[in-house]
Design a protein around this motif. Sequence first.
Motif, PDB file in Angstrom:
ATOM      1  N   PRO A  70       0.803  -1.235   0.000  1.00  0.00           N
ATOM      2  CA  PRO A  70       0.000   0.000   0.000  1.00  0.00           C
ATOM      3  C   PRO A  70       0.834   1.282   0.000  1.00  0.00           C
ATOM      4  CG  PRO A  70      -0.089  -1.102   2.146  1.00  0.00           C
ATOM      5  CD  PRO A  70       0.578  -2.053   1.201  1.00  0.00           C
ATOM      6  N   ASP A  71       2.124   1.164   0.282  1.00  0.00           N
ATOM      7  CA  ASP A  71       2.989   2.339   0.261  1.00  0.00           C
ATOM      8  C   ASP A  71       3.580   2.595  -1.122  1.00  0.00           C
ATOM      9  OD1 ASP A  71       4.416  -0.062   0.521  1.00  0.00           O
ATOM     10  OD2 ASP A  71       6.175   0.962   1.342  1.00  0.00           O
ATOM     11  N   ILE A  72       3.252   1.737  -2.097  1.00  0.00           N
ATOM     12  CA  ILE A  72       3.771   1.917  -3.461  1.00  0.00           C
ATOM     13  C   ILE A  72       2.599   2.067  -4.418  1.00  0.00           C
ATOM     14  CG2 ILE A  72       5.183   0.963  -5.318  1.00  0.00           C
ATOM     15  CD1 ILE A  72       6.637  -0.728  -3.252  1.00  0.00           C
ATOM     16  N   SER A  73       2.629   3.118  -5.189  1.00  0.00           N
ATOM     17  CA  SER A  73       1.619   3.360  -6.214  1.00  0.00           C
ATOM     18  C   SER A  73       2.252   3.185  -7.593  1.00  0.00           C
ATOM     19  CB  SER A  73       1.064   4.785  -6.076  1.00  0.00           C
ATOM     20  OG  SER A  73       0.159   5.081  -7.123  1.00  0.00           O
ATOM     21  N   VAL A  74       1.526   2.555  -8.499  1.00  0.00           N
ATOM     22  CA  VAL A  74       2.040   2.308  -9.850  1.00  0.00           C
ATOM     23  C   VAL A  74       1.328   3.208 -10.848  1.00  0.00           C
ATOM     24  CG1 VAL A  74       2.309   0.619 -11.704  1.00  0.00           C
ATOM     25  CG2 VAL A  74       2.627  -0.084  -9.322  1.00  0.00           C
ATOM     26  N   GLN A  75       2.118   3.930 -11.606  1.00  0.00           N
ATOM     27  CA  GLN A  75       1.586   4.743 -12.694  1.00  0.00           C
ATOM     28  C   GLN A  75       1.816   3.995 -14.005  1.00  0.00           C
ATOM     29  OE1 GLN A  75       2.842   8.902 -12.752  1.00  0.00           O
ATOM     30  NE2 GLN A  75       2.900   8.870 -14.989  1.00  0.00           N
ATOM     31  N   PRO A  76       0.767   3.434 -14.612  1.00  0.00           N
ATOM     32  CA  PRO A  76       0.950   2.618 -15.817  1.00  0.00           C
ATOM     33  C   PRO A  76       1.120   3.465 -17.073  1.00  0.00           C
ATOM     34  CG  PRO A  76      -1.362   2.655 -15.219  1.00  0.00           C
ATOM     35  CD  PRO A  76      -0.635   3.457 -14.172  1.00  0.00           C
ATOM     36  N   GLU A  77       1.961   2.993 -17.962  1.00  0.00           N
ATOM     37  CA  GLU A  77       2.148   3.630 -19.274  1.00  0.00           C
ATOM     38  C   GLU A  77       2.177   2.514 -20.318  1.00  0.00           C
ATOM     39  OE1 GLU A  77       5.556   6.207 -19.344  1.00  0.00           O
ATOM     40  OE2 GLU A  77       5.114   7.061 -17.354  1.00  0.00           O
ATOM     41  N   TYR A  78       1.164   2.433 -21.133  1.00  0.00           N
ATOM     42  CA  TYR A  78       1.113   1.322 -22.082  1.00  0.00           C
ATOM     43  C   TYR A  78       0.613   1.799 -23.435  1.00  0.00           C
ATOM     44  CZ  TYR A  78      -3.693   1.307 -20.207  1.00  0.00           C
ATOM     45  OH  TYR A  78      -4.944   1.669 -19.778  1.00  0.00           O
ATOM     46  N   THR A  79       1.067   1.087 -24.456  1.00  0.00           N
ATOM     47  CA  THR A  79       0.704   1.423 -25.825  1.00  0.00           C
ATOM     48  C   THR A  79       0.937   0.199 -26.692  1.00  0.00           C
ATOM     49  OG1 THR A  79       1.122   2.990 -27.638  1.00  0.00           O
ATOM     50  CG2 THR A  79       3.029   2.265 -26.364  1.00  0.00           C
ATOM     51  N   GLY A  80       0.713   0.333 -27.998  1.00  0.00           N
ATOM     52  CA  GLY A  80       1.002  -0.745 -28.924  1.00  0.00           C
ATOM     53  C   GLY A  80       2.495  -0.851 -29.192  1.00  0.00           C
ATOM     54  N   TRP A  81       2.885  -1.905 -29.915  1.00  0.00           N
ATOM     55  CA  TRP A  81       4.303  -2.180 -30.160  1.00  0.00           C
ATOM     56  C   TRP A  81       5.005  -1.017 -30.843  1.00  0.00           C
ATOM     57  CZ3 TRP A  81       8.277  -5.483 -29.292  1.00  0.00           C
ATOM     58  CH2 TRP A  81       9.342  -5.481 -30.209  1.00  0.00           C
ATOM     59  N   ASP A  82       4.456  -0.505 -31.938  1.00  0.00           N
ATOM     60  CA  ASP A  82       5.154   0.512 -32.724  1.00  0.00           C
ATOM     61  C   ASP A  82       5.367   1.797 -31.932  1.00  0.00           C
ATOM     62  OD1 ASP A  82       5.335  -1.161 -34.911  1.00  0.00           O
ATOM     63  OD2 ASP A  82       3.423  -0.498 -35.757  1.00  0.00           O
ATOM     64  N   GLY A  83       4.323   2.278 -31.291  1.00  0.00           N
ATOM     65  CA  GLY A  83       4.447   3.520 -30.539  1.00  0.00           C
ATOM     66  C   GLY A  83       5.277   3.383 -29.284  1.00  0.00           C
TER      67      GLY A  83
END
Length: 436
Positions: A70-83
């Motif tokens: 609970p002391d760690i927050s994840v900021q996701p960054e995702y996209t397709g392969w090319d980008g």
Amino acid sequence: MKKYLWYVLLLVLFLLVACNGAEQDDTTNAEGDRDQEDNSETTIRVAWWGNQERHDMTLEAIELFESTYPDISVQPEYTGWDGYWERLNTQAAGSNLPDVIAMDNSYLNEYNSNDLLVDLAPLIDEGTINLDDVDDVYQEINHDGDRVLAVASGANALALVYNVEMLEEHGFDLEPGFSYDDLFEMNLTIKDALETEGQEYFGYDFANAEYELLNNYVRQHGMSFYNTEGNGLGFEEAVLVDYFEWVQEMVVDGAAPSHDIMMSYIEGGNSMVQEGSSAMQTAASNQIIGISQGTEYELDLAVLPAWDGVHANYIRPSMSFSITAHSAQQEAAAKFIDFMTNDLEANEVLQAERGVPISSAVREHLSDKVSEPVQKTFDYLEVVADYTTDADPLSPPGETEVRGAFSRIVESLKYDQLTPEEAANQFVQQAENVLN
């Protein structure tokens, strides 16, 4: 006068008390701020590529991670392969890479050579990333000497995905030991039979993996794609000529589809095997999961063709997680990698979509919890382990340019615009120019 002095004295005393109180308040606030900072949430950025299904699964697994830590927050960054790679390049130039990045082996050495990756060995040695249940075969390719550049988030091996019913109907099987010539004959025979019945059949779908097949082919000749120094190719030009002769014959004689047909399926997100216009295609073993979802046919996995009885495949990371040198939260990032590697509940969510889990404990836990196509990927790695040789060293920086040159040349070869000798000569020259 005395009265006046008394008032002044009282005023000075009041001010001194007030100042002391203010100092005490400031100290308390400072301590409070420090306490708040010590207990504040650590944020790590995690980046990956994939389709929507992968994104949804990963986001759900991240929720489990955040409930565990609970002391760690994840900021996701995702996209397709090319980008994805374009975005990472921009972030790298700005010294702003995410803490954890999904990594493909074709880029691993390039990022390593630019000092963008953290050595994970100390984090593994201290147990922050626990690899006790991981066999070396799943991790060895992610090493650079004693440095560990990444942890595999799943494993696969190159394979043929094939239509079980179609091969049985025409009297063929793909038991280990069939040859490249056998693939040619099988597909021409099936093509003749189906076209006589008025059905469309394109033949063996290379699925734009001619480069990967060549890697296996040169290994079958006791060579490697790149030399040990990483500044040149590691195989003889005559081997490439032989391979190009086979590829060209497959396409020109109709045992495989033309390049434009192959690419139209890839760009449209479709599969010839799914629709029954091909009996088999080249694929990473975990691709059977997605292909199976779009067809009524029973599909299975077969080892690659043998050359003169020789097999030379290898088990490889389907993708991996690395910690970047830009990360200020390396311990939290390591905890995330450990969680994705070992947590049983998270891997129930992830369903081995990134490849066969590298932890034997996770594989055992999932054995009765995954779909039939996923189980086939588990079974395939057990089989292919008997037909492998040691993995080559990491591809050198510039590998993506070499691959690009290969793709352009093999396209011309398949259109019969180049002879195998001309294509081989052009590729060797262009590859050497890139690597030197």
